[in-house]
Design a protein around this motif. Structure first.
Motif, PDB file in Angstrom:
ATOM      1  N   MET A   1       0.815  -1.215   0.000  1.00 52.49           N
ATOM      2  CA  MET A   1       0.000   0.000   0.000  1.00 52.49           C
ATOM      3  C   MET A   1       0.852   1.270   0.000  1.00 52.49           C
ATOM      4  SD  MET A   1      -2.769   1.653  -0.146  1.00 52.49           S
ATOM      5  CE  MET A   1      -4.109   0.478  -0.021  1.00 52.49           C
ATOM      6  N   LYS A   2       2.063   1.218   0.536  1.00 53.11           N
ATOM      7  CA  LYS A   2       2.929   2.400   0.526  1.00 53.11           C
ATOM      8  C   LYS A   2       3.179   2.891  -0.894  1.00 53.11           C
ATOM      9  CE  LYS A   2       5.430   1.057   4.740  1.00 53.11           C
ATOM     10  NZ  LYS A   2       6.713   0.549   5.277  1.00 53.11           N
ATOM     11  N   VAL A   3       3.347   1.960  -1.820  1.00 48.09           N
ATOM     12  CA  VAL A   3       3.569   2.322  -3.219  1.00 48.09           C
ATOM     13  C   VAL A   3       2.243   2.604  -3.913  1.00 48.09           C
ATOM     14  CG1 VAL A   3       4.520   1.552  -5.424  1.00 48.09           C
ATOM     15  CG2 VAL A   3       5.687   0.960  -3.292  1.00 48.09           C
ATOM     16  N   ALA A   4       1.232   1.781  -3.628  1.00 49.40           N
ATOM     17  CA  ALA A   4      -0.070   1.941  -4.289  1.00 49.40           C
ATOM     18  C   ALA A   4      -0.685   3.303  -3.974  1.00 49.40           C
ATOM     19  CB  ALA A   4      -1.011   0.822  -3.846  1.00 49.40           C
ATOM     20  N   LEU A   5      -0.543   3.770  -2.741  1.00 46.34           N
ATOM     21  CA  LEU A   5      -1.101   5.072  -2.363  1.00 46.34           C
ATOM     22  C   LEU A   5      -0.444   6.199  -3.154  1.00 46.34           C
ATOM     23  CD1 LEU A   5      -2.818   6.918  -0.589  1.00 46.34           C
ATOM     24  CD2 LEU A   5      -1.021   6.793   1.158  1.00 46.34           C
ATOM     25  N   ILE A   6       0.869   6.135  -3.290  1.00 45.48           N
ATOM     26  CA  ILE A   6       1.584   7.172  -4.049  1.00 45.48           C
ATOM     27  C   ILE A   6       1.150   7.165  -5.509  1.00 45.48           C
ATOM     28  CG2 ILE A   6       3.869   7.855  -4.890  1.00 45.48           C
ATOM     29  CD1 ILE A   6       4.954   6.881  -2.155  1.00 45.48           C
ATOM     30  N   MET A   7       0.973   5.972  -6.092  1.00 43.82           N
ATOM     31  CA  MET A   7       0.520   5.878  -7.474  1.00 43.82           C
ATOM     32  C   MET A   7      -0.866   6.495  -7.638  1.00 43.82           C
ATOM     33  SD  MET A   7       1.779   2.010  -8.492  1.00 43.82           S
ATOM     34  CE  MET A   7       1.318   2.169 -10.218  1.00 43.82           C
ATOM     35  N   ALA A   8      -1.770   6.179  -6.707  1.00 40.66           N
ATOM     36  CA  ALA A   8      -3.136   6.694  -6.802  1.00 40.66           C
ATOM     37  C   ALA A   8      -3.175   8.208  -6.633  1.00 40.66           C
ATOM     38  CB  ALA A   8      -4.017   6.020  -5.756  1.00 40.66           C
ATOM     39  N   LEU A   9      -2.434   8.736  -5.657  1.00 41.49           N
ATOM     40  CA  LEU A   9      -2.423  10.180  -5.437  1.00 41.49           C
ATOM     41  C   LEU A   9      -1.773  10.907  -6.609  1.00 41.49           C
ATOM     42  CD1 LEU A   9      -1.513  10.413  -1.635  1.00 41.49           C
ATOM     43  CD2 LEU A   9      -3.735  10.844  -2.699  1.00 41.49           C
ATOM     44  N   ALA A  10      -0.701  10.314  -7.171  1.00 38.12           N
ATOM     45  CA  ALA A  10      -0.044  10.935  -8.321  1.00 38.12           C
ATOM     46  C   ALA A  10      -1.012  11.019  -9.497  1.00 38.12           C
ATOM     47  CB  ALA A  10       1.200  10.143  -8.718  1.00 38.12           C
ATOM     48  N   ARG A  11      -1.808   9.976  -9.702  1.00 31.49           N
ATOM     49  CA  ARG A  11      -2.779  10.017 -10.799  1.00 31.49           C
ATOM     50  C   ARG A  11      -3.868  11.057 -10.509  1.00 31.49           C
ATOM     51  NH1 ARG A  11      -6.153   5.522 -14.281  1.00 31.49           N
ATOM     52  NH2 ARG A  11      -7.547   7.078 -15.202  1.00 31.49           N
ATOM     53  N   TYR A  12      -4.347  11.109  -9.267  1.00 29.18           N
ATOM     54  CA  TYR A  12      -5.410  12.068  -8.943  1.00 29.18           C
ATOM     55  C   TYR A  12      -4.941  13.499  -9.173  1.00 29.18           C
ATOM     56  CZ  TYR A  12      -8.936  14.681  -6.397  1.00 29.18           C
ATOM     57  OH  TYR A  12      -9.922  15.587  -6.058  1.00 29.18           O
ATOM     58  N   PHE A  13      -3.779  13.843  -8.626  1.00 31.57           N
ATOM     59  CA  PHE A  13      -3.300  15.223  -8.735  1.00 31.57           C
ATOM     60  C   PHE A  13      -2.815  15.550 -10.145  1.00 31.57           C
ATOM     61  CE2 PHE A  13      -2.745  14.917  -4.001  1.00 31.57           C
ATOM     62  CZ  PHE A  13      -3.655  15.915  -3.709  1.00 31.57           C
ATOM     63  N   HIS A  14      -2.477  14.521 -10.927  1.00 31.08           N
ATOM     64  CA  HIS A  14      -2.103  14.755 -12.320  1.00 31.08           C
ATOM     65  C   HIS A  14      -3.248  15.424 -13.084  1.00 31.08           C
ATOM     66  CE1 HIS A  14      -0.433  13.959 -16.347  1.00 31.08           C
ATOM     67  NE2 HIS A  14      -1.669  13.605 -16.678  1.00 31.08           N
ATOM     68  N   GLY A  15      -4.468  15.053 -12.763  1.00 27.10           N
ATOM     69  CA  GLY A  15      -5.621  15.587 -13.462  1.00 27.10           C
ATOM     70  C   GLY A  15      -6.211  16.824 -12.825  1.00 27.10           C
ATOM     71  N   ARG A  16      -5.468  17.453 -11.900  1.00 31.89           N
ATOM     72  CA  ARG A  16      -5.980  18.639 -11.218  1.00 31.89           C
ATOM     73  C   ARG A  16      -5.043  19.822 -11.452  1.00 31.89           C
ATOM     74  NH1 ARG A  16      -9.210  15.561 -11.542  1.00 31.89           N
ATOM     75  NH2 ARG A  16     -10.538  14.534 -10.019  1.00 31.89           N
ATOM     76  N   THR A  17      -5.645  21.000 -11.686  1.00 36.45           N
ATOM     77  CA  THR A  17      -4.858  22.224 -11.828  1.00 36.45           C
ATOM     78  C   THR A  17      -4.559  22.802 -10.449  1.00 36.45           C
ATOM     79  OG1 THR A  17      -6.818  23.628 -11.924  1.00 36.45           O
ATOM     80  CG2 THR A  17      -6.014  22.696 -14.012  1.00 36.45           C
ATOM     81  N   LEU A  18      -3.695  23.822 -10.398  1.00 37.51           N
ATOM     82  CA  LEU A  18      -3.413  24.486  -9.132  1.00 37.51           C
ATOM     83  C   LEU A  18      -4.668  25.123  -8.546  1.00 37.51           C
ATOM     84  CD1 LEU A  18       0.067  26.196  -9.689  1.00 37.51           C
ATOM     85  CD2 LEU A  18      -0.500  24.356  -8.081  1.00 37.51           C
ATOM     86  N   GLU A  19      -5.539  25.619  -9.421  1.00 39.83           N
ATOM     87  CA  GLU A  19      -6.796  26.193  -8.947  1.00 39.83           C
ATOM     88  C   GLU A  19      -7.667  25.120  -8.295  1.00 39.83           C
ATOM     89  OE1 GLU A  19      -5.507  26.643 -11.909  1.00 39.83           O
ATOM     90  OE2 GLU A  19      -4.939  28.771 -11.816  1.00 39.83           O
ATOM     91  N   ASP A  20      -7.694  23.925  -8.885  1.00 42.87           N
ATOM     92  CA  ASP A  20      -8.453  22.818  -8.290  1.00 42.87           C
ATOM     93  C   ASP A  20      -7.909  22.465  -6.912  1.00 42.87           C
ATOM     94  OD1 ASP A  20     -10.035  22.653 -10.536  1.00 42.87           O
ATOM     95  OD2 ASP A  20      -8.864  21.042 -11.454  1.00 42.87           O
ATOM     96  N   VAL A  21      -6.588  22.359  -6.819  1.00 35.81           N
ATOM     97  CA  VAL A  21      -5.952  21.974  -5.561  1.00 35.81           C
ATOM     98  C   VAL A  21      -6.224  23.009  -4.472  1.00 35.81           C
ATOM     99  CG1 VAL A  21      -3.727  21.521  -4.460  1.00 35.81           C
ATOM    100  CG2 VAL A  21      -4.181  20.624  -6.739  1.00 35.81           C
ATOM    101  N   GLY A  22      -6.447  24.255  -4.872  1.00 34.29           N
ATOM    102  CA  GLY A  22      -6.728  25.306  -3.907  1.00 34.29           C
ATOM    103  C   GLY A  22      -8.127  25.254  -3.331  1.00 34.29           C
ATOM    104  N   ARG A  23      -9.014  24.438  -3.921  1.00 40.22           N
ATOM    105  CA  ARG A  23     -10.386  24.315  -3.435  1.00 40.22           C
ATOM    106  C   ARG A  23     -10.496  23.109  -2.510  1.00 40.22           C
ATOM    107  NH1 ARG A  23     -11.233  25.286  -9.175  1.00 40.22           N
ATOM    108  NH2 ARG A  23     -11.880  27.458  -9.492  1.00 40.22           N
ATOM    109  N   VAL A  24     -11.114  23.320  -1.360  1.00 37.07           N
ATOM    110  CA  VAL A  24     -11.142  22.286  -0.317  1.00 37.07           C
ATOM    111  C   VAL A  24     -11.837  21.016  -0.789  1.00 37.07           C
ATOM    112  CG1 VAL A  24     -11.980  21.730   1.995  1.00 37.07           C
ATOM    113  CG2 VAL A  24     -11.032  23.993   1.537  1.00 37.07           C
TER     114      VAL A  24
END
Length: 386
Positions: free
Chosen positions: A125-148
């Protein structure tokens, strides 16, 4: 070939197998082999100059894991991008399976017996979590990340497995999952004040968390502040570790000459406390050489992240490098008495099957990011990547 096809090939070059093999960071592979060599040498010493039972098994695991690492490295990064969520979901299901019918070892329920190998899903899971989060944030802009509300799904991705791991109980791995996930949040552009709020919330929840800890976990924390209060019980591990570290001096007692380890005063010398045995036999110089090799691996990891032209690769390489750093930092800090004993192995050095294969798989992903650094993965809402 049409103009559009030519533009696509320029943006996403198709590498041949030979080109991929030439693009592998063979310097990084050499560093990995040297680290594993240190581990094999210390496992040979831990068994009193015998390859059995630890060194021979570890050597076979490393050779198999190295093959897996190279195979993973040659697979197109876009394949791993598509598999990120399925791998995370499978890892989460394995954690649930541990909860239902996992094997108990050393007071914790962390393993699934597959017959051939005892699998520890929390390591996967240590690796799987990083893969999943990397994919999620890949599809988000900085403006998206700024929204809760955009941060709620990745928070769930990180908290759900951490909660399951904490129930095993495995406090060290749960903390690693949260810290590794936090590194991805930071790299994705989450503002510092949100981290401050999260830390404040964790601080407010400390009393509740303390009451939820098992008795031996509470004793580990209390013993951390005063090891001498229970020298033959909870404080035994860390006191013997400090004695071994101090007795090694600058140059050590000599290979195969460690008294604390060979007279069995040092507990878990082949796993969690293998760095202590190394420092006793090879001294501060040997310890610094090992840490220097790890430092070079970290440098390779950050360089790979910076050179990647796709956001997923950057986040993935950065997250995996931070995860490897957490392995090393927590293990060294634990055996030197800087933090409580939490049971985190030293990657590529400590004896263990799942941890070895997981680390080599993660390093294979890093090399894949390096090989396919010019491959571009479309981002939602963006025309292209810089």
């Amino acid at each position: 070939m049409s103009v559009l096809d030519e533009m696509h090939l320029r943006r996403n070059p198709r590498l041949t197998l030979g080109q991929k093999l030439l693009s592998i960071n063979w310097g990084l592979v050499l560093l990995i082999a040297l680290l594993a060599g240190f581990g094999l040498a210390m496992l040979y010493s831990a068994a009193n100059a015998s390859f059995h039972p630890w060194a021979s098994r570890q050597a076979m695991r490393f050779l198999f894991g190295l093959t897996v690492m190279l195979a993973v490295a040659l697979i197109d990064i876009r394949v791993w991008f598509r598999l990120s969520y399925p791998i995370y979901l499978l890892s989460l299901l394995l954690l649930v399976a541990v909860e239902l019918k996992g094997s108990v070892g050393m007071g914790a329920q962390r393993w699934i017996d597959l017959g051939v190998i005892q699998l520890q899903p929390s390591e996967v899971m240590k690796v799987a979590l990083i893969m999943a989060l990397a994919r999620y944030f890949h599809g988000r802009t900085l403006e998206d990340v700024g929204r809760v509300h955009y941060l709620i799904p990745p928070l769930f991705l990180a908290v759900a497995p951490a909660a399951l791991v904490l129930r095993q109980p495995d406090l060290g791995t749960a903390l690693m999952l949260l810290m590794g996930g936090g590194a991805l949040f930071f790299a994705a552009g989450v503002r510092w004040w949100k981290f401050a709020l999260a830390i404040g919330a964790v601080g407010a929840a400390v009393p509740l968390a303390w009451n939820s800890l098992r008795g031996y976990q509470q004793k580990r924390v209390l013993t951390f502040f005063d090891p001498e209060s229970d020298p033959l019980g909870a404080g035994y591990h860390i006191m013997q570790s400090k004695i071994a570290l101090g007795s090694g001096g600058v140059l050590g007692k000599g290979y195969l000459q460690g008294s604390q380890s060979h007279l069995n005063f040092l507990p878990e010398k082949q796993t969690d406390f293998i760095f202590t045995m190394l420092a006793e036999e090879l001294g501060m110089v040997g310890g610094l050489i090992l840490l220097g090799l790890f430092f070079l691996v970290f440098v390779y990891g950050f360089a790979i992240a910076l050179r990647s032209r796709n956001h997923y690769g950057r986040l993935l390489a950065l997250g995996l490098t931070v995860n490897l750093f957490l392995y090393v930092f927590i293990n060294i800090a634990m055996v030197t008495g800087l933090i409580p004993v939490v049971g985190v192995p030293l990657p590529l050095v400590s004896y263990g099957g799942t941890a070895m294969l997981t680390v080599l798989f993660s390093l294979g992903l890093m090399v894949s990011v390096s090989i396919h650094r010019d491959v571009r993965i479309p981002r939602r809402g963006l025309r292209d990547e810089s």
